[in-house]
Design a protein around this motif. Sequence first.
Motif, PDB file in Angstrom:
ATOM      1  N   ASP A 117      18.474  42.338  30.046  1.00 15.81           N
ATOM      2  CA  ASP A 117      18.656  41.277  29.058  1.00 15.81           C
ATOM      3  C   ASP A 117      18.122  39.963  29.630  1.00 15.81           C
ATOM      4  OD1 ASP A 117      20.573  40.650  30.907  1.00 15.81           O
ATOM      5  OD2 ASP A 117      22.187  40.331  29.468  1.00 15.81           O
ATOM      6  N   ARG A 176      12.951  36.623  21.291  1.00 17.47           N
ATOM      7  CA  ARG A 176      13.831  37.479  20.490  1.00 17.47           C
ATOM      8  C   ARG A 176      15.188  36.820  20.290  1.00 17.47           C
ATOM      9  NH1 ARG A 176      11.805  42.047  23.643  1.00 17.47           N
ATOM     10  NH2 ARG A 176      13.581  41.671  25.018  1.00 17.47           N
ATOM     11  N   ALA A 177      15.733  36.240  21.358  1.00 11.04           N
ATOM     12  CA  ALA A 177      17.042  35.588  21.266  1.00 11.04           C
ATOM     13  C   ALA A 177      16.972  34.392  20.312  1.00 11.04           C
ATOM     14  CB  ALA A 177      17.518  35.141  22.640  1.00 11.04           C
ATOM     15  N   SER A 178      15.889  33.648  20.380  1.00 14.71           N
ATOM     16  CA  SER A 178      15.721  32.495  19.506  1.00 14.71           C
ATOM     17  C   SER A 178      15.652  32.924  18.040  1.00 14.71           C
ATOM     18  CB  SER A 178      14.445  31.748  19.888  1.00 14.71           C
ATOM     19  OG  SER A 178      14.159  30.744  18.966  1.00 14.71           O
ATOM     20  N   THR A 179      14.905  33.965  17.782  1.00 14.23           N
ATOM     21  CA  THR A 179      14.791  34.469  16.413  1.00 14.23           C
ATOM     22  C   THR A 179      16.145  34.967  15.909  1.00 14.23           C
ATOM     23  OG1 THR A 179      12.520  35.123  16.858  1.00 14.23           O
ATOM     24  CG2 THR A 179      13.576  36.125  14.952  1.00 14.23           C
ATOM     25  N   ARG A 180      16.873  35.680  16.765  1.00 15.48           N
ATOM     26  CA  ARG A 180      18.182  36.198  16.386  1.00 15.48           C
ATOM     27  C   ARG A 180      19.159  35.049  16.094  1.00 15.48           C
ATOM     28  NH1 ARG A 180      22.194  36.845  19.604  1.00 15.48           N
ATOM     29  NH2 ARG A 180      20.915  36.966  21.480  1.00 15.48           N
ATOM     30  N   LEU A 181      19.183  34.044  16.981  1.00 16.35           N
ATOM     31  CA  LEU A 181      20.086  32.907  16.768  1.00 16.35           C
ATOM     32  C   LEU A 181      19.722  32.130  15.508  1.00 16.35           C
ATOM     33  CD1 LEU A 181      20.497  31.602  20.411  1.00 16.35           C
ATOM     34  CD2 LEU A 181      22.227  32.694  18.992  1.00 16.35           C
ATOM     35  N   ARG A 182      18.434  31.987  15.280  1.00 14.49           N
ATOM     36  CA  ARG A 182      17.988  31.266  14.082  1.00 14.49           C
ATOM     37  C   ARG A 182      18.426  31.991  12.819  1.00 14.49           C
ATOM     38  NH1 ARG A 182      12.125  30.828  11.703  1.00 14.49           N
ATOM     39  NH2 ARG A 182      12.474  29.181  10.199  1.00 14.49           N
ATOM     40  N   SER A 183      18.256  33.303  12.814  1.00 13.29           N
ATOM     41  CA  SER A 183      18.660  34.057  11.623  1.00 13.29           C
ATOM     42  C   SER A 183      20.178  34.001  11.437  1.00 13.29           C
ATOM     43  CB  SER A 183      18.178  35.503  11.700  1.00 13.29           C
ATOM     44  OG  SER A 183      18.790  36.166  12.782  1.00 13.29           O
ATOM     45  N   GLU A 184      20.931  34.008  12.549  1.00 17.53           N
ATOM     46  CA  GLU A 184      22.389  33.882  12.443  1.00 17.53           C
ATOM     47  C   GLU A 184      22.788  32.527  11.871  1.00 17.53           C
ATOM     48  OE1 GLU A 184      24.042  34.607  16.288  1.00 17.53           O
ATOM     49  OE2 GLU A 184      23.515  36.740  16.252  1.00 17.53           O
ATOM     50  N   GLU A 188      22.002  32.518   8.140  1.00 16.87           N
ATOM     51  CA  GLU A 188      23.001  33.294   7.402  1.00 16.87           C
ATOM     52  C   GLU A 188      24.327  32.545   7.309  1.00 16.87           C
ATOM     53  OE1 GLU A 188      22.706  36.064   5.622  1.00 16.87           O
ATOM     54  OE2 GLU A 188      20.570  35.894   6.048  1.00 16.87           O
TER      55      GLU A 188
END
Length: 171
Positions: free
Chosen positions: A29, A99-107, A110
Motif C-alpha cells: 500500500d 489511486r488514493a487521490s481519486t478514491r478520496l475525491r470520489s468519497e 459522494e
Amino acid sequence: MNQGLLNSLTDAERMLAAETERDALKGLDEDELLDLHQRIRRVRTKYVKNYRRGASAAVVPAGGRGKSYPRNQRDRDKAELFESALARVSRAVATAAGRASTRLRSERIEAARAAKSAAPAKSAAPVKAVTERAMPATGTKVRATKTTGGLKKDASSRAADARRQAKRDAR
C-alpha cells in the motif's frame, strides 16, 4: 543486472533490491511504498556519497580524473542500481498516490451529494449582495505595517537603525 554486481551486494542489499521488483511492489500500500522509498533512497545516497568521496580522493594519486575513473566502479554500479530501484519505487508511489487521490475525491463527492440530498430545500429569502467589503473611508489608504511579529523586536530594530545612522552622520 550483471552477475559481478549481484555478487558484490550484501544479503540485505540484495533483499532490498528484490523488494523493488514489479511483483513485490504490487502487494504494497502507499505507506509501505513510502517506507521502501525512504530505505532505497538512504542506500542510494550512501553509495553516491561513497563514490564521490572515492572518486575525488583517487584523482591526485592516479594523475587525473580519466585515469581514476575505473578505480571506483563498484560504488558507481551500486549507486546506479539503487537509483533505478528508487525510480521504480517512485513510480509505484505516484501510482498509489493517484489511486488514493481519486478514491478520496470520489468519497468527498459522494458525501457532498448525500449531504445535499438530505438537506431541506432552501427558502426563497432574499440574499444580500455584498458589494462593498469592509473598506476604510474614501481617500484613506490602508497601510501595511511592517512587523516581524514582536513589538519589542521591532523597537530594538528601529533603535539599532537609529544608532547606525547616528554613527554614519557623525563621520
